[in-house]
Write a protein that holds these residues in place. Sequence first.
Motif, PDB file in Angstrom:
ATOM      1  N   SER A 193       3.896  51.785  12.901  1.00 15.70           N
ATOM      2  CA  SER A 193       4.525  53.035  12.466  1.00 15.70           C
ATOM      3  C   SER A 193       4.837  53.866  13.698  1.00 15.70           C
ATOM      4  CB  SER A 193       3.585  53.813  11.537  1.00 15.70           C
ATOM      5  OG  SER A 193       3.308  53.077  10.369  1.00 15.70           O
ATOM      6  N   PRO A 229      14.144  63.637   8.188  1.00 17.51           N
ATOM      7  CA  PRO A 229      13.245  62.804   8.995  1.00 17.51           C
ATOM      8  C   PRO A 229      12.162  63.585   9.715  1.00 17.51           C
ATOM      9  CG  PRO A 229      15.554  62.427   9.546  1.00 17.51           C
ATOM     10  CD  PRO A 229      15.480  63.704   8.786  1.00 17.51           C
ATOM     11  N   SER A 230      12.220  64.925   9.690  1.00 18.58           N
ATOM     12  CA  SER A 230      11.269  65.732  10.448  1.00 18.58           C
ATOM     13  C   SER A 230       9.836  65.468   9.980  1.00 18.58           C
ATOM     14  CB  SER A 230      11.615  67.215  10.293  1.00 18.58           C
ATOM     15  OG  SER A 230      10.691  68.013  10.988  1.00 18.58           O
ATOM     16  N   ARG A 232       8.327  62.680   9.738  1.00 26.30           N
ATOM     17  CA  ARG A 232       8.158  61.420   9.022  1.00 26.30           C
ATOM     18  C   ARG A 232       8.066  60.250   9.994  1.00 26.30           C
ATOM     19  NH1 ARG A 232       9.260  61.711   3.497  1.00 26.30           N
ATOM     20  NH2 ARG A 232      10.007  63.752   2.816  1.00 26.30           N
ATOM     21  N   SER A 233       7.638  59.120   9.438  1.00 25.31           N
ATOM     22  CA  SER A 233       7.481  57.912  10.239  1.00 25.31           C
ATOM     23  C   SER A 233       8.322  56.794   9.655  1.00 25.31           C
ATOM     24  CB  SER A 233       6.006  57.483  10.278  1.00 25.31           C
ATOM     25  OG  SER A 233       5.192  58.482  10.857  1.00 25.31           O
ATOM     26  N   GLN A 234       8.649  55.856  10.515  1.00 25.81           N
ATOM     27  CA  GLN A 234       9.313  54.641  10.066  1.00 25.81           C
ATOM     28  C   GLN A 234       8.418  53.447  10.363  1.00 25.81           C
ATOM     29  OE1 GLN A 234      12.840  53.538  12.249  1.00 25.81           O
ATOM     30  NE2 GLN A 234      12.264  54.779  14.011  1.00 25.81           N
ATOM     31  N   ASP A 365      -0.074  61.098   8.759  1.00 23.01           N
ATOM     32  CA  ASP A 365       0.497  62.285   9.403  1.00 23.01           C
ATOM     33  C   ASP A 365      -0.116  62.564  10.772  1.00 23.01           C
ATOM     34  OD1 ASP A 365       2.100  62.653   7.196  1.00 23.01           O
ATOM     35  OD2 ASP A 365       0.763  64.090   6.223  1.00 23.01           O
ATOM     36  N   ASP A 368       0.763  59.362  14.870  1.00 18.03           N
ATOM     37  CA  ASP A 368       2.206  59.191  15.056  1.00 18.03           C
ATOM     38  C   ASP A 368       2.577  57.744  15.327  1.00 18.03           C
ATOM     39  OD1 ASP A 368       2.672  61.864  14.639  1.00 18.03           O
ATOM     40  OD2 ASP A 368       2.607  62.387  16.764  1.00 18.03           O
TER      41      ASP A 368
END
Length: 499
Positions: A193, A229-230, A232-234, A365, A368
């Motif tokens: 992530s 996207p602020s 958030r994770s991918q 959260d 990161d």
Amino acid sequence: MSAVAERTNERPLYGSGSVPRRTGIFGLSIWASSFAAVGFLTSLIVGVSSDVLKGFILAAVFAVVIAPLVIRWGHRSMYEVMQLKIQWWKRAATGSTVYRSGPHSRIPGGRFRLPGLLASTTLHVGVDRLGNPFGMIYRRRGAEYTVVLECWPGGDEALTTPEKDLMTADWGAYLAGLGLPGDIIAAVAIVESIPATGYRLGLEVEQSIKQSRSEIASRIQREAAVEFPSGRSQTLCRLAITFKATTRERRTEPEEMAAELARRLPAAYEDLLNAGVEASPMSAEQIVAFVHRSYNPSAERELEELEILDESHGIDWEDAGPAAAVTKWDYYRHNGVVSVVYEMKAPPESVFTDEVLKPLLRPHDDLDRKRLALVYRPFSAGDATKQVNRDHKDARAAVNQKSGLVSAAAEMRVETTEQARQEQVRGAGLVRYSALMTITCATGSEVPNASSILESLSARAMLKLVRAYGMQDAAFAAGLGVGVLLGEHTTTSKIARNG
């Protein structure tokens, strides 16, 4: 009616297998038992033939020598811990824990080469029989080649229990199939992530509003693309498969191995569809991008932007490393960020469901950047039969040694090894596995909080993790899934490890 409902609500449970080990007398390891036997016989001979007091003194000396083999700190014997400490002190004294690259360094050509175990690797390209380009990482010392597949799992969509069970079985069958050719030595599944940049979403929004005639609607979509996207994770997934060269030509000529992999690679990623995973080989440029991003997270945004624009980043494999890196006993600092790597101490002790790893895989959260690497080492068909028979025989011997009440763990080990024998006869494969968990923080002050969160998540996932003390840099490279297998670079003695 009620019987049908009860069957429908049942959830399949899975076991973690057993840890291969050789058990000697009194439940000790085989090495400790051997030393104890030698010490007892020597002390007895000295006591009978010479002096009883000398025999007792000699027995006490042997006991002191054997004790570090029996006493364990974490999942290592005390001899192994001491050996790791001595090796670490030597590294610190010689300055090999500090890495500097670039024009003002001692690196030949002033390049930004990858550090440590990746320094001697090279990257080659090939095209499989379906026309897909792929990158191939070559490690000359072991004559090993690693290809990386980019994966898109089905995700957490609504699936019935039989569907999940079937997908899990197909994944097990896929891992078992890796051991059939005999030249695949490892497969590393990576789920990581990272923070979402929003560039890809912004580009899609711009393309979708090109023909829009409403200025208000276009502005709302642009603002949403910035805000969504602020914070958030991918999640990114990969599967790295490491092959062992089996001919003289493939050991010395990467082009020969590339031709062989071009024929076999499509089957490696097409078979993943049965397990609900779409995959395609990663090109050399994509491999360089994720490796460089891992060592230098500040380049993340630029690399993603160039990928979206379909432009080359122009970074060679020889320049994918960090400009500076410092290895500490319990963390790794590289290009201004701090990473901590954990290794699996022990698998889950009890049965578990197919969702056991969700706490570790789900974006968090306060974490990161995190990366879980599951390392699978398949046995060949012949070696698998020998291994399961040896483990079962050893488990039965350990139970028969005890005259009193046998522990539940010992009985469970017998049942597990017997089940492994039966499944292996029915066509199942035998795979060794381990796990590496990496978290990356912006500053060192964030590490204690991130570590406590990770330890909590690992407890919920029933996975026992411990920091990879004294080898943070090597464990970081191994967790990337680029061909670094820690078992092949062990520096401690076999006696110390099996104590």
